[in-house]
Design a protein around this motif. Sequence first.
Motif, PDB file in Angstrom:
ATOM      1  N   LEU A 149      -6.942   1.445   5.524  1.00  0.00           N
ATOM      2  CA  LEU A 149      -7.764   0.826   4.620  1.00  0.00           C
ATOM      3  C   LEU A 149      -8.176  -0.434   5.035  1.00  0.00           C
ATOM      4  O   LEU A 149      -7.344  -0.966   5.833  1.00  0.00           O
ATOM      5  CB  LEU A 149      -6.838   0.728   3.209  1.00  0.00           C
ATOM      6  N   ILE A 156      -3.164   6.111   5.697  1.00  0.00           N
ATOM      7  CA  ILE A 156      -4.159   5.553   4.839  1.00  0.00           C
ATOM      8  C   ILE A 156      -3.813   4.086   4.811  1.00  0.00           C
ATOM      9  O   ILE A 156      -4.723   3.094   4.601  1.00  0.00           O
ATOM     10  CB  ILE A 156      -3.611   6.337   3.445  1.00  0.00           C
ATOM     11  N   ARG A 215       0.983  -1.169  -0.289  1.00  0.00           N
ATOM     12  CA  ARG A 215      -0.140   0.053  -0.274  1.00  0.00           C
ATOM     13  C   ARG A 215       0.846   1.283   0.022  1.00  0.00           C
ATOM     14  O   ARG A 215       0.508   2.354  -0.669  1.00  0.00           O
ATOM     15  CB  ARG A 215      -0.837  -0.044   1.122  1.00  0.00           C
TER      16      ARG A 215
END
Length: 127
Positions: A34, A30, A8
């Motif tokens: 996620l 993030i 990611r």
Amino acid sequence: MIFSLILRLTIWFLLTSDLSILNIIIGIAIAVLLPRSQVEKESIKEWIKVLGKLLIAIPQAYYEAIEIMIFPHPYEGLTLERVKPKRSRNLIFLDIFLITFTPKTIVLKYYKQGLFQIHRILRKKNS
């Protein structure tokens, strides 16, 4: 889990092209926030192979971009490529990302039967 976070973050940094402290903090936030898919066991050996391909794909993308500018590529073609057997969804996603990352190819469709439909631009017409 650690490979998922690395994946990611890698995609985040490739998309943003920004290694500032603020962007690193945003990317980590993030990546952690996620939602996670079902845990699939992937071998470290497969991840190392894919990350090695990623390191090769970056200079290859620059080379292909320059090649397209210097030499015309007036032809195009569609091919079907088989996905490696017993590939996890994360590794299939990364395979699609790597194919699409280079300027001459893009994955048009992934078939659940284990195939990628790939569009390529070509310098010479395939017979």
